[in-house]
Design a protein around this motif. Structure first.
Motif, PDB file in Angstrom:
ATOM      1  N   GLN A 141      54.177  18.702  37.986  1.00 53.76           N
ATOM      2  CA  GLN A 141      53.632  18.516  36.649  1.00 53.76           C
ATOM      3  C   GLN A 141      52.892  17.192  36.479  1.00 53.76           C
ATOM      4  O   GLN A 141      52.171  17.020  35.499  1.00 53.76           O
ATOM      5  N   HIS A 142      53.071  16.267  37.399  1.00 55.32           N
ATOM      6  CA  HIS A 142      52.448  14.943  37.252  1.00 55.32           C
ATOM      7  C   HIS A 142      51.084  14.902  37.928  1.00 55.32           C
ATOM      8  O   HIS A 142      50.869  15.494  38.995  1.00 55.32           O
TER       9      HIS A 142
ATOM     10  N   ALA B 293      58.795  10.288  35.695  1.00 57.09           N
ATOM     11  CA  ALA B 293      57.692   9.522  35.091  1.00 57.09           C
ATOM     12  C   ALA B 293      56.964   8.755  36.175  1.00 57.09           C
ATOM     13  O   ALA B 293      57.454   8.614  37.301  1.00 57.09           O
TER      14      ALA B 293
ATOM     15  N   ILE C  25      53.220   9.417  31.558  1.00 58.54           N
ATOM     16  CA  ILE C  25      53.969  10.467  30.854  1.00 58.54           C
ATOM     17  C   ILE C  25      55.376  10.565  31.435  1.00 58.54           C
ATOM     18  O   ILE C  25      55.551  10.502  32.655  1.00 58.54           O
ATOM     19  N   CYS C  26      56.349  10.713  30.566  1.00 55.70           N
ATOM     20  CA  CYS C  26      57.713  11.016  30.985  1.00 55.70           C
ATOM     21  C   CYS C  26      57.972  12.490  30.683  1.00 55.70           C
ATOM     22  O   CYS C  26      57.828  12.938  29.534  1.00 55.70           O
ATOM     23  N   ILE C  27      58.334  13.259  31.689  1.00 55.97           N
ATOM     24  CA  ILE C  27      58.585  14.697  31.536  1.00 55.97           C
ATOM     25  C   ILE C  27      60.082  14.954  31.642  1.00 55.97           C
ATOM     26  O   ILE C  27      60.746  14.438  32.551  1.00 55.97           O
TER      27      ILE C  27
ATOM     28  N   TYR D  97      62.924  17.935  32.060  1.00 53.55           N
ATOM     29  CA  TYR D  97      63.155  19.315  32.476  1.00 53.55           C
ATOM     30  C   TYR D  97      64.587  19.736  32.132  1.00 53.55           C
ATOM     31  O   TYR D  97      65.508  18.917  32.147  1.00 53.55           O
TER      32      TYR D  97
ATOM     33  N   VAL E 214      59.891  22.707  31.813  1.00 55.41           N
ATOM     34  CA  VAL E 214      59.576  21.520  31.016  1.00 55.41           C
ATOM     35  C   VAL E 214      59.995  21.753  29.571  1.00 55.41           C
ATOM     36  O   VAL E 214      59.643  22.761  28.959  1.00 55.41           O
TER      37      VAL E 214
ATOM     38  N   HIS F 258      60.133  18.689  27.359  1.00 53.80           N
ATOM     39  CA  HIS F 258      59.463  17.633  26.585  1.00 53.80           C
ATOM     40  C   HIS F 258      58.488  16.872  27.476  1.00 53.80           C
ATOM     41  O   HIS F 258      58.745  16.672  28.668  1.00 53.80           O
ATOM     42  N   ARG F 259      57.369  16.456  26.877  1.00 58.85           N
ATOM     43  CA  ARG F 259      56.451  15.510  27.487  1.00 58.85           C
ATOM     44  C   ARG F 259      56.373  14.300  26.554  1.00 58.85           C
ATOM     45  O   ARG F 259      55.841  14.408  25.442  1.00 58.85           O
TER      46      ARG F 259
ATOM     47  N   GLN G 111      54.869  10.978  25.437  1.00 62.60           N
ATOM     48  CA  GLN G 111      53.611  10.243  25.627  1.00 62.60           C
ATOM     49  C   GLN G 111      53.439   9.210  24.523  1.00 62.60           C
ATOM     50  O   GLN G 111      53.270   9.539  23.366  1.00 62.60           O
TER      51      GLN G 111
ATOM     52  N   GLY H  10      62.779  15.292  21.531  1.00 67.31           N
ATOM     53  CA  GLY H  10      61.598  14.725  22.155  1.00 67.31           C
ATOM     54  C   GLY H  10      60.863  13.741  21.272  1.00 67.31           C
ATOM     55  O   GLY H  10      59.772  13.281  21.618  1.00 67.31           O
TER      56      GLY H  10
END
Length: 617
Positions: A286-287, A306, A311-313, A315, A322, A324-325, A327, A362
């Motif tokens: 995802q990054h 991250a 961005i911190c993802i 899971y 996923v 939350h993202r 940002q 989130g």
């Protein structure tokens, strides 16, 4: 040949007059194979010397029969089998303790300090009306033990109990007339005198005094017992300690030990290699930039990642979808830290802000900034065990660390600022919440007391420190250093206790972690693209895993690792190839895994994956 098993010559404490032991002399016995005049004492010890009913060998399969029997008597009493313990004592003719030692124990636990000192010094009076009789040097001490030190401990306990009861005049009298004349420890005397000026609340914070005074006396008795010859007074719960040693030896000899359950005493123990996570089960992509941080939540239900893409993802760890993202940062995220209750997560980046997020919704909870003119990057963050306070580290000397209260709004949320001398690049809080462990930009590890905010000590390592991780349940931290080693530090003992060698790091920030069901392993990424895994107890490198590829800069560094605390068969890694790999214990045919050949190991460890049973008795 079993001549040692058939001898009929029996003497006190299980020592015989044959070549293996010194013969006892009139008026005394040998202690640990030495003369009866150990520490100047010549009075006879009464540890099972008069009740022998039958002649038996002083040895049992090479072990001292009296030592073994007395330890078994103590163990039976510990487990609540009082009648069985008495029966064993009667049949064997061995007593657990002499009446002198039993009276000393009772005097300490009941706070009869004068009587305890008299017994220690040799002016002993039994409870049977037999009057007092002098002994030349009192209770026989262990080698290198100090009677003055023991007197200091006893009088210190007396002083502290008076202090806690707020009987300040009596406490002052003990300090002046009993402790000071010993001339034993000037530094401690100054510390104790300073306690007289503390309020009750300050006193409780500094002393961490138990609610039950008997708990403090029990700790005192344990210290005193360690200074008394073991043939005279066996350390409490000795049988449990010996069984712990047996289990620890089995753990140290088990290459892939990955269970929180202690080994059985019924049979030798060995974990299967098949249960060890050594192959990639899933790849998360995802990054869009290099991954700098991976971290499982303490409850194991979430994974946060991250890095370079800001961005911190988060899971869900059931299917790694996923949820939350996060940002908000305007620079690459360099550090993430979960709250102990798994409800919040803090992110820091190459900028002057740290952000706290609600891990469920989130949403951003609060942003923090070190209020100084330099506006240097906040480099790291760590939570207190209650999940209510947070410490952030910074490259700003004027505010190298800040303590925040997340239940308070505005400027009042900043509880304390540490400033001066150096910049902090990483930090951790010990599992008991008592200390902050941080590092400067070079080789120095610095430890602060979180209760009074004062520096406790410094430890210089062999090269620049880049990462600090605290154990979940012990006063241990592991640190990565630039020369490519992981060092294990005992914060209580203030010393380096173990080194783990094999990886490479250079100037990169590479994060390590503890792993396994009971923190049985130490893991670290490496500049060479491999994950190194070591046995925590004996420092052996047990696996090198290499599946991460090269990134945009043609480097293949594995930057971060994290073991799922609720799943002993799963850990995650992130690297320059922009990928997060989930490792499990399902081996694949084409797994690029290098395992070292198995070897037998001695008991090298000071730590253990087992938890001591003595504290549960």
């Amino acid at each position: 040949m079993r001549s040692d098993e058939t001898t009929r010559s029996i003497v006190s404490n299980g020592y015989s007059a044959n070549a293996a032991y010194h013969a006892p002399r009139k008026g005394g016995v040998s202690v640990n194979g030495h003369s009866p005049h150990l520490n100047g004492s010549a009075h006879a010890l009464k540890n099972g010397t008069s009740k022998r009913k039958a002649f038996r060998s002083p040895l049992y399969r090479g072990h001292n029969r009296e030592e073994l029997t007395r330890i078994l008597i103590q163990g039976l009493k510990d487990m609540g089998y009082e009648d069985s313990a008495n029966s064993l004592s009667s049949e064997s003719g061995y007593e657990l303790e002499s009446s002198e030692v039993a009276s000393f124990r009772a005097a300490i636990l009941s706070g009869r300090w004068v009587q305890a000192e008299r017994i220690l010094a040799g002016h002993y009076s039994d409870d049977g009306g037999g009057g007092a009789y002098p002994a030349e040097q009192g209770i026989v001490l262990a080698e290198h033990a100090s009677r003055d030190q023991m007197l200091f401990w006893i009088r210190k306990q007396k002083f502290l109990e008076l202090l806690v009861r707020r009987d300040l005049l009596s406490a002052l009298k003990v300090l002046r007339e009993e402790l000071t004349p010993l001339h034993h420890d000037t530094y401690q005397l100054h510390t104790l005198s300073g306690l007289l000026m503390c309020t009750q609340a300050e006193l409780e914070t500094q002393l961490r005094w138990p609610e039950d005074p008997e708990d403090a006396r029990q700790r005192l008795l344990e210290d005193l017992t360690n200074s008394i010859a073991p043939s005279v007074m066996i350390r409490d719960h000795r049988l449990a300690e010996l069984l712990d040693h047996v289990k620890r030896a089995q753990i140290n000899g088990c290459r892939y030990h990955n269970t929180s359950e202690p080994p059985s005493l019924y049979s030798d123990h060995e974990c299967s290699q098949q249960a060890f996570p050594s192959s990639t089960d899933m790849i998360l992509e995802q990054h869009s930039g290099e991954v700098y941080c991976v971290a499982f939540s303490p409850d194991g239900t979430k994974l946060a990642t991250a890095g370079e893409d800001k961005i911190c993802i988060i899971y869900d760890t059931r299917k790694f979808q996923v949820i939350h993202r996060l940002q908000k940062h305007t620079a690459p995220i360099t550090h993430i830290s979960w709250s102990p209750d798994s409800k919040r997560i803090v992110t820091t980046a190459a900028e002057p802000h740290a952000h706290v997020w609600d891990a469920v919704t989130g949403k951003l909870v609060v942003s923090m900034e070190h209020q100084t003119g330099e506006r240097r990057p906040i480099t790291s963050a760590a939570w207190t065990p209650d999940s209510e306070r947070l410490v952030t580290g910074c490259h700003d000397r004027d505010a190298k660390m800040c303590l925040w209260d997340l239940n308070t709004q505005g400027s009042k949320s900043l509880l304390h600022t540490w400033s001066g001398e150096f910049r902090v690049s990483d930090l951790a809080i010990t599992s008991d919440g008592r200390r902050i462990v941080c590092n400067d930009m070079d080789e120095m590890l610095i430890v602060y007391n979180l209760d009074n905010y004062r520096e406790e000590f410094r430890l210089k390592l062999s090269s620049k420190i880049t990462c600090i991780t605290a154990s979940r349940d012990s006063p241990i931290v592991i640190v990565n250093i630039a020369e490519g080693e992981v060092h294990m530090i005992d914060v209580d003992e203030r010393c380096l206790i173990r080194k783990f060698k094999g990886g490479s790091q250079g100037g990169n920030i590479i994060r390590n972690c503890f792993g396994g069901a009971a923190e049985n392993f130490v893991l670290s990424g490496s500049k060479d693209g491999q994950i190194y895994i070591w046995h925590k107890e004996n420092s052996e490198e047990i696996a090198k895993l290499k599946e991460h590829g090269k990134g945009s800069k043609n480097e293949q560094c594995v930057t971060s690792v994290s073991w799922n605390p609720m799943n002993s068969g799963m850990f995650a890694s992130g690297g320059d190839d922009r990928k997060v790999r989930i490792w499990t214990n399902t081996l694949s045919d084409d797994s690029n895994t290098e395992f070292e050949p198995r070897r037998n190991h001695p008991d090298l460890g000071r730590l253990s994956a087992i938890r001591t049973t003595a504290s549960n008795l």
